[in-house]
Design a protein around this motif. Sequence first.
Motif, PDB file in Angstrom:
ATOM      1  N   UNK A  62       2.271 -49.342  54.264  1.00  0.00           N
ATOM      2  CA  UNK A  62       1.824 -48.947  52.763  1.00  0.00           C
ATOM      3  C   UNK A  62       1.070 -50.090  52.196  1.00  0.00           C
ATOM      4  N   UNK A  63       1.414 -51.379  52.304  1.00  0.00           N
ATOM      5  CA  UNK A  63       1.059 -52.545  51.649  1.00  0.00           C
ATOM      6  C   UNK A  63      -0.072 -52.917  52.130  1.00  0.00           C
ATOM      7  N   UNK A  64      -0.368 -52.906  53.576  1.00  0.00           N
ATOM      8  CA  UNK A  64      -1.748 -53.100  54.162  1.00  0.00           C
ATOM      9  C   UNK A  64      -2.796 -52.258  53.740  1.00  0.00           C
ATOM     10  N   UNK A  65      -2.303 -50.831  53.862  1.00  0.00           N
ATOM     11  CA  UNK A  65      -3.254 -49.769  53.630  1.00  0.00           C
ATOM     12  C   UNK A  65      -3.625 -49.904  51.727  1.00  0.00           C
ATOM     13  N   UNK A  66      -2.741 -50.132  50.906  1.00  0.00           N
ATOM     14  CA  UNK A  66      -3.189 -50.510  49.560  1.00  0.00           C
ATOM     15  C   UNK A  66      -4.065 -51.522  49.499  1.00  0.00           C
ATOM     16  N   UNK A  67      -3.696 -52.721  50.160  1.00  0.00           N
ATOM     17  CA  UNK A  67      -4.474 -53.793  50.019  1.00  0.00           C
ATOM     18  C   UNK A  67      -5.937 -53.526  50.557  1.00  0.00           C
ATOM     19  N   UNK A  68      -6.100 -52.572  51.757  1.00  0.00           N
ATOM     20  CA  UNK A  68      -7.239 -52.395  52.176  1.00  0.00           C
ATOM     21  C   UNK A  68      -8.001 -51.567  51.116  1.00  0.00           C
ATOM     22  N   UNK A  69      -7.511 -50.506  50.613  1.00  0.00           N
ATOM     23  CA  UNK A  69      -8.046 -49.493  49.491  1.00  0.00           C
ATOM     24  C   UNK A  69      -8.435 -50.340  48.315  1.00  0.00           C
ATOM     25  N   UNK A  70      -7.616 -51.042  47.889  1.00  0.00           N
ATOM     26  CA  UNK A  70      -7.597 -51.548  46.600  1.00  0.00           C
ATOM     27  C   UNK A  70      -8.462 -52.713  46.272  1.00  0.00           C
ATOM     28  N   UNK A  72     -10.537 -54.454  49.195  1.00  0.00           N
ATOM     29  CA  UNK A  72     -11.278 -54.673  50.605  1.00  0.00           C
ATOM     30  C   UNK A  72     -11.614 -55.977  50.842  1.00  0.00           C
ATOM     31  N   UNK A  73     -12.121 -56.717  50.026  1.00  0.00           N
ATOM     32  CA  UNK A  73     -12.449 -58.299  50.227  1.00  0.00           C
ATOM     33  C   UNK A  73     -11.384 -59.188  50.641  1.00  0.00           C
ATOM     34  N   UNK A  74     -10.343 -58.832  49.935  1.00  0.00           N
ATOM     35  CA  UNK A  74      -9.049 -59.545  50.217  1.00  0.00           C
ATOM     36  C   UNK A  74      -8.594 -59.277  51.542  1.00  0.00           C
ATOM     37  N   UNK A  75      -8.596 -57.768  51.852  1.00  0.00           N
ATOM     38  CA  UNK A  75      -7.994 -57.276  53.262  1.00  0.00           C
ATOM     39  C   UNK A  75      -8.720 -58.026  54.342  1.00  0.00           C
ATOM     40  N   UNK A  76     -10.281 -58.283  54.152  1.00  0.00           N
ATOM     41  CA  UNK A  76     -11.155 -58.689  55.083  1.00  0.00           C
ATOM     42  C   UNK A  76     -10.914 -60.228  55.335  1.00  0.00           C
ATOM     43  N   UNK A  77     -10.901 -60.884  54.305  1.00  0.00           N
ATOM     44  CA  UNK A  77     -10.683 -62.159  54.515  1.00  0.00           C
ATOM     45  C   UNK A  77      -9.236 -62.650  54.997  1.00  0.00           C
ATOM     46  N   UNK A  82      -6.539 -65.048  59.036  1.00  0.00           N
ATOM     47  CA  UNK A  82      -5.185 -65.054  59.651  1.00  0.00           C
ATOM     48  C   UNK A  82      -4.971 -64.103  60.804  1.00  0.00           C
ATOM     49  N   UNK A  83      -6.301 -63.961  61.576  1.00  0.00           N
ATOM     50  CA  UNK A  83      -5.997 -63.099  62.615  1.00  0.00           C
ATOM     51  C   UNK A  83      -5.120 -63.426  63.609  1.00  0.00           C
ATOM     52  N   UNK A  84      -5.145 -64.463  64.314  1.00  0.00           N
ATOM     53  CA  UNK A  84      -3.849 -64.750  65.256  1.00  0.00           C
ATOM     54  C   UNK A  84      -2.494 -64.672  64.832  1.00  0.00           C
ATOM     55  N   UNK A  85      -2.228 -65.276  63.836  1.00  0.00           N
ATOM     56  CA  UNK A  85      -0.597 -65.041  63.316  1.00  0.00           C
ATOM     57  C   UNK A  85      -0.505 -63.664  63.208  1.00  0.00           C
ATOM     58  N   UNK A 288     -12.664 -58.859  43.687  1.00  0.00           N
ATOM     59  CA  UNK A 288     -12.421 -58.221  45.006  1.00  0.00           C
ATOM     60  C   UNK A 288     -11.880 -57.151  44.924  1.00  0.00           C
ATOM     61  N   UNK A 289     -12.121 -56.307  43.794  1.00  0.00           N
ATOM     62  CA  UNK A 289     -11.153 -55.081  43.659  1.00  0.00           C
ATOM     63  C   UNK A 289     -12.323 -54.013  44.060  1.00  0.00           C
ATOM     64  N   UNK A 290     -11.763 -52.621  44.426  1.00  0.00           N
ATOM     65  CA  UNK A 290     -12.888 -51.530  44.630  1.00  0.00           C
ATOM     66  C   UNK A 290     -13.111 -50.865  43.020  1.00  0.00           C
ATOM     67  N   UNK A 291     -13.892 -49.924  43.358  1.00  0.00           N
ATOM     68  CA  UNK A 291     -14.433 -49.389  42.200  1.00  0.00           C
ATOM     69  C   UNK A 291     -13.390 -48.626  41.227  1.00  0.00           C
TER      70      UNK A 291
END
Length: 334
Positions: A62-70, A72-77, A82-85, A288-291
């Motif tokens: 839920x935390x990851x999904x909320x970050x992605x939706x709310x 998206x720039x934060x989620x992407x960066x 931090x891809x490997x860890x 970084x927020x969504x609409x």
Amino acid sequence: MELPTVWFVLIAVLWIGYFFLEGFDFGVGVLTKLLARDRTEKRVLINTIGPVWDGNEVWLLTAAGATFAAFPDWYATLFSGFYLPLLVILLCLIVRGVAFEYRAKRPEERWQHNWEQAIFWTSLVPAFLWGVAFANIVRGVEIDASKEYVGSLLDLLNPFALLGGAVTLTLFTFHGAVFTALKTVGDIRVRAGKLALALGLVTAALSAGFLLWTQSTRGDGTSMAATAVALAALAGAVGAIRAGREGWSFALSGVTIAAAFAMLFLTLFPNLMPSSLDPDWSLTVSNSASSPYTLKIMTWCAAIATPLVLLYQGWTYWVFRKRIGTQHIADATH
């Protein structure tokens, strides 16, 4: 309060809930090697979290999904930088879930031993890496003007981040030891209490160093109050477990986790990921927020679904509230 700020707070609450709940089952997983003396005791430890560990991981999704939706720039960066860890954490969580389910599928000792080893390592590694990740987020990482992480893996392994990893590892293991003392009977309960006392002292020293270091570099009055609550609650948890009050100790160790991570989010706001290259390149709540429409729809969905999820998970803990011990483990090899 504007919707981006509301969702920053909600995401912080989701992460805090995840670490409060997953923290003790990470700790129990580590204790399968540190505390259990034989296979029966390992089964006792695994059974204390057996009914709840997968529900605890819902908070992460839920935390990851909320970050992605709310945001998206934060989620992407975050997930690219931090891809490997984060990939290692994900693989550990996958293997850990398989280990819980497959361990008892065959009676051979080697089979069960290998899955028990997997439970230990896939509990220890994420408990450490989550601290490394969050310490780096608070410290700031190399983000350029395009909102992309341009650092390397070695940049993430700095002394501040490694101390953060040591804090989460010891804090979660202490939380798990207290939970074990709360959920078991007999000799394993006594030994869990003694181990929790020793772990609590180590955790207190590491946590004080990390939180005060964070406070000195990025803190303000509000974060200082959260730091004081975290350290006071940790001292109370250690005192309670010493007095044999496992329930109070577990509640206070939970407050410690909540206050410590609240302190990190307080030092972070209004940033989401500070840039160590140029403060103007930092990811913030506003840039970084969504609409507004997206955040409004998410808010309505969260208002409806969240109480139902909390009621269901609370009911699960109530049903499986009783203590267990070695006498409750059947004498069967399969």
